[in-house]
Design an enzyme around this catalytic site. Sequence first.
Site, PDB file in Angstrom:
ATOM      1  N   TYR A  99       0.805  -1.226   0.000  1.00  0.00           N
ATOM      2  CA  TYR A  99       0.000   0.000   0.000  1.00  0.00           C
ATOM      3  C   TYR A  99       0.833   1.268   0.000  1.00  0.00           C
ATOM      4  O   TYR A  99       2.039   1.225   0.108  1.00  0.00           O
ATOM      5  CB  TYR A  99      -1.084  -0.014   1.064  1.00  0.00           C
ATOM      6  CG  TYR A  99      -0.744  -0.148   2.536  1.00  0.00           C
ATOM      7  CD1 TYR A  99       0.510   0.063   3.066  1.00  0.00           C
ATOM      8  CD2 TYR A  99      -1.783  -0.475   3.424  1.00  0.00           C
ATOM      9  CE1 TYR A  99       0.733  -0.043   4.425  1.00  0.00           C
ATOM     10  CE2 TYR A  99      -1.566  -0.582   4.785  1.00  0.00           C
ATOM     11  CZ  TYR A  99      -0.303  -0.356   5.280  1.00  0.00           C
ATOM     12  OH  TYR A  99      -0.081  -0.460   6.607  1.00  0.00           O
ATOM     13  N   GLU A 100       0.130   2.379  -0.248  1.00  0.00           N
ATOM     14  CA  GLU A 100       0.766   3.707  -0.378  1.00  0.00           C
ATOM     15  C   GLU A 100       1.754   3.733  -1.540  1.00  0.00           C
ATOM     16  O   GLU A 100       2.809   4.367  -1.462  1.00  0.00           O
ATOM     17  CB  GLU A 100       1.425   4.086   0.947  1.00  0.00           C
ATOM     18  CG  GLU A 100       1.613   5.580   1.163  1.00  0.00           C
ATOM     19  CD  GLU A 100       0.345   6.390   0.953  1.00  0.00           C
ATOM     20  OE1 GLU A 100      -0.695   5.995   1.501  1.00  0.00           O
ATOM     21  OE2 GLU A 100       0.379   7.387   0.205  1.00  0.00           O
ATOM     22  N   GLY A 101       1.380   3.044  -2.637  1.00  0.00           N
ATOM     23  CA  GLY A 101       2.273   2.901  -3.787  1.00  0.00           C
ATOM     24  C   GLY A 101       3.124   1.663  -3.596  1.00  0.00           C
ATOM     25  O   GLY A 101       3.955   1.614  -2.691  1.00  0.00           O
TER      26      GLY A 101
END
Lengths: 574, 574
Positions: B433-435
């Site tokens: 997550y978060e890229g």
Amino acid sequence: MDFTAPTADQVLAIKVNAGIDELAAHPRFAAASPDMVEAIVEGIGQFAAGEFAPLNRKGDQEGAKLANGTVTLPDGFAEAYRAYVEQGWNAVAGDEAHGGQGLPFTLAANVLENLGAANMAFSLLPMLTVGAIDALAHHGSPQQQALYLPKLVSGEWSGTMNLTEPQAGSDVGALRTTATPRGDGTWSIKGTKIFITWGEHDLAGNIVHLVLARTPGAPAGSRGISLFVVPKYLVKPDGSLGPRNDLRCVSIEHKLGIMASPTCVMSFGDNDDCIGELIGHENEGLKAMFTMMNSARINVGNQGVQIAERALQQARYYARDRVQSARAGGASREPVAIIEHPDVRRMLLRMRALTEGSRALLYYTAGQVDRGALSDVAAQLRADCLVPMLKAWGTDIGCEVASLGVQIHGGMGFVEETGAAQHYRDARIAPIYEGTNGIQAADLVTRKLGYEQGGVLTSLFAEIAADCADAPELAALAGDCEGIVRWMGAEASLDDRLAGSVPFCTMSAVAVAGWQLQRQARALAGEDTPQAKAKTVVARYFAQHIASEARGLKAQATAGADLFYALDAEALAG
Amino acid sequence: MDFTAPTADQVLAIKVNAGIDELAAHPRFAAASPDMVEAIVEGIGQFAAGEFAPLNRKGDQEGAKLANGTVTLPDGFAEAYRAYVEQGWNAVAGDEAHGGQGLPFTLAANVLENLGAANMAFSLLPMLTVGAIDALAHHGSPQQQALYLPKLVSGEWSGTMNLTEPQAGSDVGALRTTATPRGDGTWSIKGTKIFITWGEHDLAGNIVHLVLARTPGAPAGSRGISLFVVPKYLVKPDGSLGPRNDLRCVSIEHKLGIMASPTCVMSFGDNDDCIGELIGHENEGLKAMFTMMNSARINVGNQGVQIAERALQQARYYARDRVQSARAGGASREPVAIIEHPDVRRMLLRMRALTEGSRALLYYTAGQVDRGALSDVAAQLRADCLVPMLKAWGTDIGCEVASLGVQIHGGMGFVEETGAAQHYRDARIAPIYEGTNGIQAADLVTRKLGYEQGGVLTSLFAEIAADCADAPELAALAGDCEGIVRWMGAEASLDDRLAGSVPFCTMSAVAVAGWQLQRQARALAGEDTPQAKAKTVVARYFAQHIASEARGLKAQATAGADLFYALDAEALAG
């Protein structure tokens, strides 16, 4: 998603890496004709995909359940196991004298590879039975063999291995279970065993427990261990089942993965009436253990290949199906299937190279084992050296490939519904059981390194270096490995060797696997087929990327142990 | 087992790597005196250990539950969160104008580090609130700031980020949620968002959803995205709560880990009455996103440090407690604590070096961010380059350290009851997550590599090489990295850079982390303390083992993309 057996790559590995045609030239394995090999590989692949694979997710979700001393599996497991036994798959490598087909171990490895890729937890049931067969076939009396082997070979009965106790995990010699003579030639078994895979279940007519225990007055440690056969139901001389033996499953573990494989705490002799028979001689239990160990460790290394294959199939399907983002630098701003993005290609190619490389190592090892069984001493020694590499590295890459599979799924990989996470959880047991990977590496740098004063290992690496002129990264890695063997054999202390054992084991396995992939690519070199083209790329990638990476472990393999002991335990655990 | 905050190592990293004294010399951060820093680090460490840690296992076992549109957490979560808010921990780095303490981001990172090591799933609640604060503080109107910020800064209300939709994961520009003017200055929001962390729960008085959506006639793709504040309960002009907004949690995901963090599918505007307010200008939502991105990515990288610390503590406890096997080659045949065995020492030292190295990188990055906030442009550019390294490598090592923790436990590591497996499961989300980490690496070799035509990166690596004369492995690795930057900037195609991005990102992060560990060791060099002695060993191990290993990635970083595209998608996925 569905599982499809990787039949073509398996046949290639069985031909090139195991050298099945050479094996079939020997009278003992004459049945392993090319037609028979293809029939088995295709047949078990279809069976596994059709019968075991559909139960994989259900087995994970519902798991094995214990109630009133009985372990049950989800609906469908009993039917699938019955079909497996009825179709004769369990008997592929069994001795013909006991109803087996007498085929090479290589083909038994293929049966397990397909079953385990389809359903790793379920495949542990036949995998454990193999161990019981090995022990009885090598150390059992003719009566014991006649009583137990036919039904174990067919799979009608299943087998277990009872080693571990709470205080005796990696150190088998610390076990406390006792065996006391009953006066009639049988023994009374008493003790508790943990981590007993498929220790209790209702899929087979009987469960044949092999139990390590101490007899009265036995020497301390591992020299005082004896092996007993302790059936769930006592077996009458005519082979029919007698009463229930005094043993039971006390509990099953709540685990990270392989939920459909019941991991049992077994209690023997709660009512002082658990009857066992000695296998072989007293205090020779460890020797019997070693008999089973090679094939058991290969079979666990095989599980790394299995879970990698399953995770790869799932990831490549997702990578072609999932459309997201335009191609960087491309003319079009239309989103593409993620398989078109460079880093997804990197992950898929890495997954594939590790999977096919570990498969090549698996069948190369299996072929050496089969040659060993034909009294080829050099092959047996080489097999002994390959076993820890395969077990440790095969299971490590199983975890890595499963993790890459999760990563390719993005957020959906962390959600259980896709199944990618199950592979990640299932894979994690394999580096632990059947001797942790640290123990494999220790075996490599102590016992195996000692073979012919290092000569068995140095000749392996010298052969790789000489045979990989077309893959300089592999030749260089093999050269590094040879140098490390010489250093370990000459200058390094035992601590130094153990300190460098795990990185050295990885380097060694990568060198052998990469070499065997090169041999596959060469075998296909004349062909203008998709398989040949893909193999060239996979073998090239393995050498260029994975072998180069493994060379980065050289400093770790040769750094020695001083830094590890520069702090005492308290300071290290700070 | 219990969690103890690693206060001494955190204080060291905050002093040496973040350079807190230098920051405190600036009027804006004058409050960050040495006494205040130690009070915060000790205080939050004790709070996290005392209030959050005891809920970690319970949160895993019971998880977040959705019923009738309401998400509830296990007993104890509400009380712990209330104590967290009341003690002011949420407000550490908030603006003083909104009730915050105005301390550096470095100290907010420390608050999160302790909360997350104690309970990763729980710490996501305050972590997400930070994102909402950042967005409103930078882009909200004075009225929006006055209405929302005080309660978000205190933690009385929590925040969420609503980006992802089923067809729009990594590609935010593909989102379809709409925002239509209601004629009174507000907007009507309609759409479905997935993977919304803590999207619904009952621990805070209100949930402030930040939602990305498209306004009528907005340009296609990422240039047509606007950001809206969409509260669960509408907020009256006096700050009191109005009626429930038309939004709801439809379902929560069944995940691999972080079970106590509800991952929600959110539906906005089922009754066409979901009211949102535009933040900033139309079509500038992505700019606001980028504002949040740096700190959000640092905070996720921080999670790698957190889970590594937690897994390390558990493993080192077990390694000292578990007695198994005699020391190889030792005079005594008595079994010893497994921490005495060389390979267990290797694993523990590796775990510790990765944990402390990633912590050093975390606080070095945080310190650069704080300098950036003081208008130090060079520090801001360097921070921008460090963020993808920290996010990707920090989360990768979180998974690796958790896996080593499982391995040290042997069979008990695979059993859920020890807790080692929970860390392994929890850790796995952070690389996604978060890229995803692939996207971090792409950011590094495209946007960040372009800063001053590569000059920001080459000067970083040149500085490391010059400053690591006492650690030649690190100097050599930094030299490799500098060479790769030059190659990527000059000869390599975009595909080549992307193909090598992940290995290059790892090499870069290892170089910086190892350098920052060396700086820690030097800072302690004059001291005759256990901390100083241990740090010397850990820094030495990092350079000798981990930096050398990272150099093995050079071939991958520079191999280019040709081999990845030698097969088409069908042949690669063959």
